[in-house]
Design an enzyme around this catalytic site. Structure first.
Site, PDB file in Angstrom:
ATOM      1  CG  ASP A  34      -2.035  -1.055   1.106  1.00 51.10           C
ATOM      2  OD1 ASP A  34      -2.047  -1.787   0.101  1.00 51.10           O
ATOM      3  OD2 ASP A  34      -2.852  -1.142   2.021  1.00 51.10           O
ATOM      4  CG  ASP A  55      -3.467  -4.931  -3.175  1.00 52.06           C
ATOM      5  OD1 ASP A  55      -3.382  -5.513  -4.264  1.00 52.06           O
ATOM      6  OD2 ASP A  55      -4.083  -5.382  -2.197  1.00 52.06           O
TER       7      ASP A  55
END
Length: 328
Positions: A168, A191
């Protein structure tokens, strides 16, 4: 006579108290960790900027490591934070999602995990903010989600910025807002480019540090564009050889790669449905002109698209950004 003097003194005091401070001007502010600038931290320089400035103000950050959580509040506009050198001007912090913090609303000893959205190193709430020639890093160990950049404002530009982290790394946090990344370097594991904003990535280098997913867009259904990567380069750390282009954090995720060079670490199928076949009906995933060993149009999942030349001609920077005219 004495009454007149007292009244005059009171008026002078009132005027002085409302007068602009010495920083209410377009002059450059200088930040230096070694004490050679007027400010030692980025936050100190941000604090003196006037709300809703109509002029462009530069905060020049000299080489050094600045360990601080920087917040650009919503009432600040037209600020440019420019580093002296992208490799040697570093804003860093090390929060991660599993750090225990006092439980909200509990005055006792109860704690709770920090959670993803408080872990940022830099949070940008203001509009028309530019970062240039600087590194934004979350150097937490791999103990959970750890955001380097968290954006909420509209019309944000990042030029020659390095974003370092693991899971992230870059969170574009508000649907309908727009971000522009030009010649940036972004690295992470899982991600590491995620969120609902519309963002254009121009000639950026994207490095996967582990087998996982590059993007996790959560584009709202009523927003036409999400993530657009144009002429970017996808690379990987040693040992990373099974990386997906993205998976949909929300059903209508939009991600498009245009003329992007893809390393051999990109898996042939390209995309993953986040273990939910229903996402295949709504996710908006596409490519055009991918090159390199990771470009494999015939092997991609059936629910992703290869755009035609006619279609790609309609997807320009101006079309994606709307009324925001970006001068390169």
């Amino acid at each position: 006579m004495n009454k007149l003097l007292i009244l005059a003194a009171a008026l002078l005091t009132a005027v002085s108290s409302t007068a602009a401070n010495k920083y209410d001007n377009p002059d450059t502010l200088f930040v230096a960790r070694d004490g050679t600038g007027e400010f030692r931290t980025v936050n100190e320089a941000v604090e003196v900027c006037r709300a809703f400035m109509e002029y462009h103000k530069v905060i020049f950050v000299k080489k050094g490591v600045y360990k601080e959580k920087v917040i650009i509040p919503s009432w600040l506009t037209n600020i440019e934070i420019c580093g002296e050198d992208a490799q040697q001007t570093i804003i860093t912090y090390d929060d991660h999602a599993n750090i225990r913090i006092p439980k909200i609303g509990d005055e006792g000893a109860a704690t709770q995990p920090m959670g993803t959205f408080r872990t940022y190193t830099v949070k940008v709430e203001g509009q028309d903010i530019t970062f240039k020639n600087i590194t934004i890093e979350n150097n937490s160990a791999r103990l959970g989600q750890a955001v380097a950049l968290h954006t909420e404002g509209d019309r944000l530009k990042f030029i020659n910025v390095r974003f370092l982290g693991h899971q992230d790394t870059v969170y574009t946090g508000v649907g309908g807002t727009r971000c522009y990344f030009d010649h940036c370097y972004i690295e992470g594991t899982t991600d590491f480019i995620f969120g609902p904003s519309t963002a254009w990535f121009e000639q950026c280098t994207i490095k996967s540090k582990a087998n996982s997913y590059i993007t996790a867009a959560s584009t709202p259904k009523d927003v036409k564009y999400g993530y657009v990567f144009n002429r970017c380069k996808l690379i990987a750390a040693e040992g990373a050889d099974k990386v997906f282009l993205g998976r949909p954090w929300r059903p209508y995720a939009y991600t498009l790669f245009i003329n992007t060079e893809m390393g051999s670490h990109i898996v042939p199928q390209g995309w993953e449905n986040w273990r939910n076949p229903e996402n295949e009906k709504t996710a908006r995933y596409a490519e055009y002109g991918s090159t390199g060993p990771g470009a494999n149009a015939k092997a991609r999942v059936s629910w992703a698209r290869q755009l035609t030349k006619k279609e790609i001609q309609q997807i320009t920077l101006q079309a994606v950004m709307g009324d925001w005219e970006i001068k390169r």
